[in-house]
Design an enzyme around this catalytic site. Structure first.
Site, mmCIF file in Angstrom:
data_model
loop_
_atom_site.group_PDB
_atom_site.id
_atom_site.type_symbol
_atom_site.label_atom_id
_atom_site.label_comp_id
_atom_site.label_asym_id
_atom_site.label_seq_id
_atom_site.Cartn_x
_atom_site.Cartn_y
_atom_site.Cartn_z
ATOM 1 N N ARG A 2 49.600 1.744 -8.022
ATOM 2 C CA ARG A 2 48.162 2.071 -7.973
ATOM 3 C C ARG A 2 47.481 1.886 -9.325
ATOM 4 O O ARG A 2 46.579 2.639 -9.683
ATOM 5 C CB ARG A 2 47.949 3.511 -7.471
ATOM 6 C CG ARG A 2 48.292 3.716 -6.008
ATOM 7 C CD ARG A 2 47.182 3.192 -5.121
ATOM 8 N NE ARG A 2 47.551 3.239 -3.716
ATOM 9 C CZ ARG A 2 47.154 4.186 -2.872
ATOM 10 N NH1 ARG A 2 46.425 5.172 -3.284
ATOM 11 N NH2 ARG A 2 47.522 4.130 -1.617
ATOM 12 N N ARG B 118 40.738 3.944 -8.440
ATOM 13 C CA ARG B 118 39.590 4.800 -8.740
ATOM 14 C C ARG B 118 39.571 5.431 -10.128
ATOM 15 O O ARG B 118 38.534 5.895 -10.577
ATOM 16 C CB ARG B 118 39.486 5.904 -7.687
ATOM 17 C CG ARG B 118 38.763 5.445 -6.445
ATOM 18 C CD ARG B 118 38.697 6.541 -5.414
ATOM 19 N NE ARG B 118 40.036 6.920 -4.978
ATOM 20 C CZ ARG B 118 40.302 7.961 -4.205
ATOM 21 N NH1 ARG B 118 39.331 8.756 -3.810
ATOM 22 N NH2 ARG B 118 41.547 8.217 -3.841
ATOM 23 N N ARG C 246 33.786 -1.682 -6.536
ATOM 24 C CA ARG C 246 33.900 -1.151 -5.180
ATOM 25 C C ARG C 246 32.511 -0.819 -4.644
ATOM 26 O O ARG C 246 32.194 -1.089 -3.487
ATOM 27 C CB ARG C 246 34.787 0.098 -5.197
ATOM 28 C CG ARG C 246 35.091 0.668 -3.828
ATOM 29 C CD ARG C 246 35.768 2.017 -4.023
ATOM 30 N NE ARG C 246 36.350 2.550 -2.815
ATOM 31 C CZ ARG C 246 35.669 3.189 -1.884
ATOM 32 N NH1 ARG C 246 34.367 3.324 -2.009
ATOM 33 N NH2 ARG C 246 36.279 3.676 -0.823
ATOM 34 N N ASP D 268 46.047 -3.486 0.827
ATOM 35 C CA ASP D 268 46.565 -2.216 1.330
ATOM 36 C C ASP D 268 47.626 -2.462 2.387
ATOM 37 O O ASP D 268 47.617 -3.499 3.050
ATOM 38 C CB ASP D 268 45.445 -1.355 1.911
ATOM 39 C CG ASP D 268 45.882 0.103 2.014
ATOM 40 O OD1 ASP D 268 45.835 0.802 0.993
ATOM 41 O OD2 ASP D 268 46.329 0.510 3.099
ATOM 42 N N TYR E 256 51.212 5.451 10.377
ATOM 43 C CA TYR E 256 49.744 5.359 10.418
ATOM 44 C C TYR E 256 49.266 4.862 11.783
ATOM 45 O O TYR E 256 48.244 5.320 12.302
ATOM 46 C CB TYR E 256 49.232 4.442 9.295
ATOM 47 C CG TYR E 256 49.395 5.074 7.928
ATOM 48 C CD1 TYR E 256 48.456 5.972 7.445
ATOM 49 C CD2 TYR E 256 50.503 4.792 7.137
ATOM 50 C CE1 TYR E 256 48.603 6.576 6.200
ATOM 51 C CE2 TYR E 256 50.671 5.396 5.892
ATOM 52 C CZ TYR E 256 49.722 6.279 5.431
ATOM 53 O OH TYR E 256 49.881 6.880 4.205
#
Ligand code: 1CP
Length: 336
Positions: A23, A27, A36, A73, A144
């Protein structure tokens, strides 16, 4: 220029460990948040090759890691197979109902922009930097798809495989097939190595781990190695504990990613003879920074630096991480 990270994956120890951070684009970086915002949403960013390539390169330009990980992702695969996906701001992922059939024919069209991103990153990357492609491993992706999003206990997914193992096997095999094609396409577009993220491997009892973690990862590694023998594969079966040994023996990845809880001296003794070890600084030390972070990093390097080793975190960088702490860690690793 030699790629130090690739050398490590091919079994060579080095005086200074190559490093990258899970990662590492995201962010915690103001330049990521700006792009973004411009893109609209996270998925718009993933499917825009120009912007996704820029985001991939942001941490490399700022910190000079040895590896760049493709910005995308693991949930691109469910989407490519025909399941709806959205990311609501501040929420996790939201997936639609599990499809009755998986759309293998349409999958390559949907992930085509991601493959284009790999080509663009490759063109803009310094020669010494290794480009890492990635995908989720079938078990983690299946959680998921069945839960419809994130989960703490995977209760629905476990109910599914205990009640209807044949149908669950169909799902796992479908994800396995799609993942082999997807990673092959990334390699053909220029990925120097690939990583399989099995983030929720640690949730399974040993027999279930054998079926849903070891077997699909083994199949993916074997198929990719047959097609692309020169491309190293890193597996990250997070939370595997004592089963890390069996995983590494059976799956035979070139690199094995260890999570924060694995004792580095144990990994050096048991895993390093089998594979290049990658890990495993607690990502929360990066929030604190300072001596605590550097001492923890030094200890890991002390245990693992004698064999093939890639410095990384035990899981992803968290959004509240100050970028200056990442810079301090990179400086420390370069001066070892
Ligand atoms: O901008 C945003 O708000 C979106 C946040 C975000 C980002 C930056 C998500 C949503 N995904 C990503 C990028 C990403 N995801 C990368 C490339 C960037 C990099 O590593 O530098 C990678 C490799 C992933 C992999 C990923 N996605 C994993 C496996 C690794 C891990 O952290 O365990 C998983 C489980 C996901 C699912 C996912 N994607 C995003 C969210 C919020 C989630 C759910 C996480 C959860 O259930 O806890």
């Amino acid at each position: 220029m030699t790629k130090h990270l690739l050398d490590a994956l091919r079994g060579h120890p080095s005086a200074r460990p190559p490093f990258w951070f899970m990662r590492q684009a995201g962010r915690y970086l103001p330049e990521y948040r700006a792009l973004r915002q411009e893109a609209g949403g996270f998925l718009d960013l993933c499917f825009n090759p120009d912007r996704a390539a820029k985001v991939t390169l942001q941490p490399i330009r700022r910190f000079g890691m040895s590896g760049a990980i493709l910005f995308s992702d693991i949930l691109i695969i469910p989407m490519a197979l025909g399941q709806s996906l959205r990311f609501a701001e501040g929420e996790g992922p939201v997936l639609g109902d599990l499809p009755e059939t998986l759309d293998f024919a349409g999958a390559a069209t949907l992930y085509a922009p991601v493959i284009e991103t790999v080509r663009k990153v490759k063109a803009g990357l310094p020669d010494e930097t290794t480009l890492l492609g990635f995908a989720g491993s079938p078990w983690t992706v299946a959680t998921y798809m069945v839960e419809g999003g994130s989960s703490r206990d995977f209760a629905r997914t476990k109910a599914f495989f205990y009640r209807d193992p044949d149908r669950f096997r169909w799902l796992i095999e479908g994800i396995t097939t799609a993942t082999i094609e997807y990673l092959s396409a990334q390699i053909e577009a220029g990925a120097d190595a690939v990583q399989l993220f099995d983030s929720w491997a640690g949730a399974l009892a040993p027999l279930d781990y054998e079926r849903w973690v070891i077997e699909p990862n083994r199949q993916i590694v074997a198929a990719l190695r047959a097609r692309h023998p020169a491309t190293p594969i890193i597996a990250f079966p997070k939370g595997s504990g004592i089963l890390y040994k069996r995983f590494t023996e059976i799956v035979r990845p070139d690199g094995i990613g260890i999570d924060t809880q694995v004792p580095p001296h144990w990994a050096a003794e048991v895993l390093q003879p089998l594979a290049c070890v990658q890990g495993n600084l607690d990502p929360l030390t990066l929030v604190a920074g300072g001596q605590a972070m550097l001492e923890a990093a030094e200890q890991i390097c002390g245990h693992l630096g004698q064999g093939p080793f890639i410095f990384n975190l035990g899981h992803g960088i968290v959004p509240q991480t100050p970028p200056e702490h990442v810079a301090a860690l990179c400086d420390f690793l370069r001066k070892l």
